[in-house]
Design a protein around this motif. Structure first.
Motif, short mmCIF file in Angstrom:
data_model
loop_
_atom_site.label_atom_id
_atom_site.label_comp_id
_atom_site.label_asym_id
_atom_site.label_seq_id
_atom_site.Cartn_x
_atom_site.Cartn_y
_atom_site.Cartn_z
N ALA A 94 0.83 -1.21 0.00
CA ALA A 94 0.00 0.00 0.00
C ALA A 94 0.86 1.26 0.00
O ALA A 94 0.54 2.25 -0.66
N GLU A 146 -8.91 2.75 -5.73
CA GLU A 146 -8.03 1.81 -5.03
C GLU A 146 -6.75 2.50 -4.58
O GLU A 146 -6.28 2.33 -3.45
N PHE A 149 -7.58 4.86 -1.74
CA PHE A 149 -7.80 4.08 -0.52
C PHE A 149 -6.47 3.75 0.14
O PHE A 149 -6.29 3.94 1.35
N ASN A 150 -5.52 3.25 -0.65
CA ASN A 150 -4.21 2.89 -0.10
C ASN A 150 -3.48 4.11 0.45
O ASN A 150 -2.83 4.04 1.49
N MET A 153 -5.08 4.96 3.77
CA MET A 153 -4.85 3.89 4.74
C MET A 153 -3.48 3.99 5.39
O MET A 153 -3.32 3.72 6.59
N ILE A 183 -14.00 6.00 1.10
CA ILE A 183 -13.06 6.88 1.82
C ILE A 183 -13.25 6.72 3.33
O ILE A 183 -12.27 6.68 4.08
N SER A 185 -14.20 4.06 4.84
CA SER A 185 -13.59 2.78 5.20
C SER A 185 -12.07 2.89 5.25
O SER A 185 -11.43 2.29 6.12
N ALA A 186 -11.49 3.64 4.31
CA ALA A 186 -10.04 3.82 4.32
C ALA A 186 -9.59 4.51 5.61
O ALA A 186 -8.58 4.13 6.22
N SER A 190 -7.22 2.89 8.59
CA SER A 190 -6.07 3.64 9.05
C SER A 190 -6.11 3.83 10.56
O SER A 190 -5.10 3.65 11.26
N SER A 354 -9.55 -2.03 -1.34
CA SER A 354 -10.78 -1.22 -1.36
C SER A 354 -12.00 -2.04 -1.76
O SER A 354 -13.12 -1.72 -1.37
#
Length: 449
Positions: A94, A146, A149-150, A153, A183, A185-186, A190, A354
């Motif tokens: 990531a 994706e 998201f990374n 995170m 977003i 969820s990311a 984190s 994601s």
């Protein structure tokens, strides 16, 4: 037991000792992140000590020391994150993805808004061209989300500016609601990795403000799963949020629902074992019976019925009792599908983190490339009426596509018209309780599998 760095900061409130421990930890693990921050905090701490030695009385001394404690805690989390990024493969990957991601805030906004605009403009085209344009836009956009998201995170401690940006972005009516949910969820992942008060406050603001229900309840799951222990001493704003939430009657009811959902999720493996042990053998034994959306029927005259008059009736009763038990478990909140779908998460779709959290939609590039016109209505029915969480709906569609050529048309029609998603069940997928439950099941699958 020797105090941890966190205990030294949160419980002992000893800035000097915490800084010495952090410096030693960074040297031992050869960590580079936070070195500049360490030097700045050390210098400010030494300046405060010098003032004490000279007998200088600062009327704001307590506030200055509390600020040093907060900054030391942020440094501690920066060091922790750097260690995790170096040790865990998924986080290292990531980090590599995030490194090439454009961090420019205007670029993020324009890209997310541009996707919505491209889809809207495509509606003006003829049907054939429209499908092609949207398919291409979805493929490009999914890859971008994706990467975003990374990036979120593995992001470090957020500044006030970054906090305001993401809060505004999530609440913006000009980006896709699925993107806003991803977003959230990311941010949650984190937070579950390393706590950051500013990220936590973003989720709290999403929940407390008048946002769409799916955003609010996804944020509620995030703030409760990542609720810090003891950090409220350093961050009174966390305590203020909790006091507001706990004094709101509707919020208290939603918290009780969430606690019940978390309880059932934590028992998913036990429930799966019970189904495999006590229920599935009955289905296997009675494989001469046909299950339809409204009844259980005998396929043909069975040998049991010839040799033992009434055997079929007993088998029917047993099957109906087991089906009722599964329905009752499901209606009470049990995760009855975890055991079955846990074996279907090995496909490349789930290699992108994601995708574990993206709400199901039939035009997702992985889905659109697999289903043909004959299965589209089936997939749409799953997304509207199914009793699977999003992660399992994707798994079901992938499994279904592998055998689609073998399915008779009447079976496809039955699945498209009936309440799909396992067993007939009166479930309102748009109710707050089920929004939280299905999302929690997504989170549970991610961490367990």
């Amino acid at each position: 037991m020797k105090p941890t760095i966190k205990d030294t900061i949160v419980i002992d409130r000893n800035v000097g000792e915490a800084l010495r421990m952090l410096e030693k930890r960074m040297a031992e693990l050869h960590l580079s992140a936070g070195k500049d921050m360490l030097e700045v905090v050390k210098a400010d701490y030494q300046l405060m000590l010098d003032c004490f030695e000279r007998g200088i009385q600062d009327p704001n001394g307590d506030e200055v020391y509390m600020d040093l404690l907060r900054r030391t805690y942020n440094l501690y989390n920066t060091v922790r994150l750097d260690s995790i990024l170096n040790r865990r493969v998924s986080f290292s990957q990531a980090k590599a993805i995030a490194y090439s991601f454009s961090k420019d805030k205007d670029s993020i906004v324009s890209t997310l808004e541009g996707y919505v605009q491209d889809c809207a403009m495509a509606s003006l085209l003829d049907e054939t061209e429209q499908k092609e344009v949207i398919k291409k836009a979805n493929a490009v956009h999914q890859q971008y989300v994706e990467r975003l998201f990374n990036y979120i995170m593995v992001s470090g401690q957020w500044s006030d500016e970054t906090t305001s940006f993401y809060l505004s972005l999530i609440q913006s009516p000009t980006i896709d609601q699925n993107d806003a949910q991803v977003i959230i969820s990311a941010i949650t992942i984190s937070l579950l990795t390393v706590f950051d008060v500013n990220k936590w406050l973003v989720l709290a603001a999403i929940y407390e403000n008048n946002n769409p229900m799916r955003l609010r309840h996804r944020a509620l799951v995030g703030i409760m799963l990542s609720l810090p222990e003891g950090e409220h001493v350093l961050f009174p704003e966390v305590k203020s949020v909790l006091q507001r939430v706990f004094t709101n009657e509707e919020a208290r009811r939603e918290l009780v629902e969430l606690q019940m959902n978390m309880y059932y999720c934590s028992h998913a493996e036990a429930d799966s074992a019970e189904i495999e042990r006590d229920i599935m053998p009955t289905f296997v034994k009675n494989n001469n019976l046909k299950i339809t959306p409204i009844s259980i029927e005998e396929k043909e005259e069975s040998i049991d019925d010839i040799l033992d008059y009434g055997a079929t009736d007993r088998n029917l009763d047993e099957m109906e009792a087991k089906m009722k038990k599964m329905r009752d478990m499901q209606m009470s909140g049990s995760d009855i599908f975890f055991g079955g779908f846990s074996k279907t998460k090995q496909c490349s779709f789930f290699y992108q983190i994601s995708n574990w959290f993206v709400p199901f939609y039939p035009d997702h590039p992985y889905v659109a490339n697999l289903i043909d016109a004959s299965l589209y209505d089936v997939v749409r029915s799953l997304s509207l009426y199914g009793t699977f969480c999003d992660s399992d709906v994707y798994s079901f569609v992938f499994s279904l596509s592998a055998i689609s050529n073998q399915l008779p048309d009447n079976v496809k029609e039955m699945m498209a018209n009936g309440p799909s998603g396992g067993m007939p069940c009166d479930v309102d997928r748009n109710s707050p309780a089920y929004i939280k439950l299905f999302y929690l099941q997504n989170v549970y699958r991610f961490f367990m599998l």
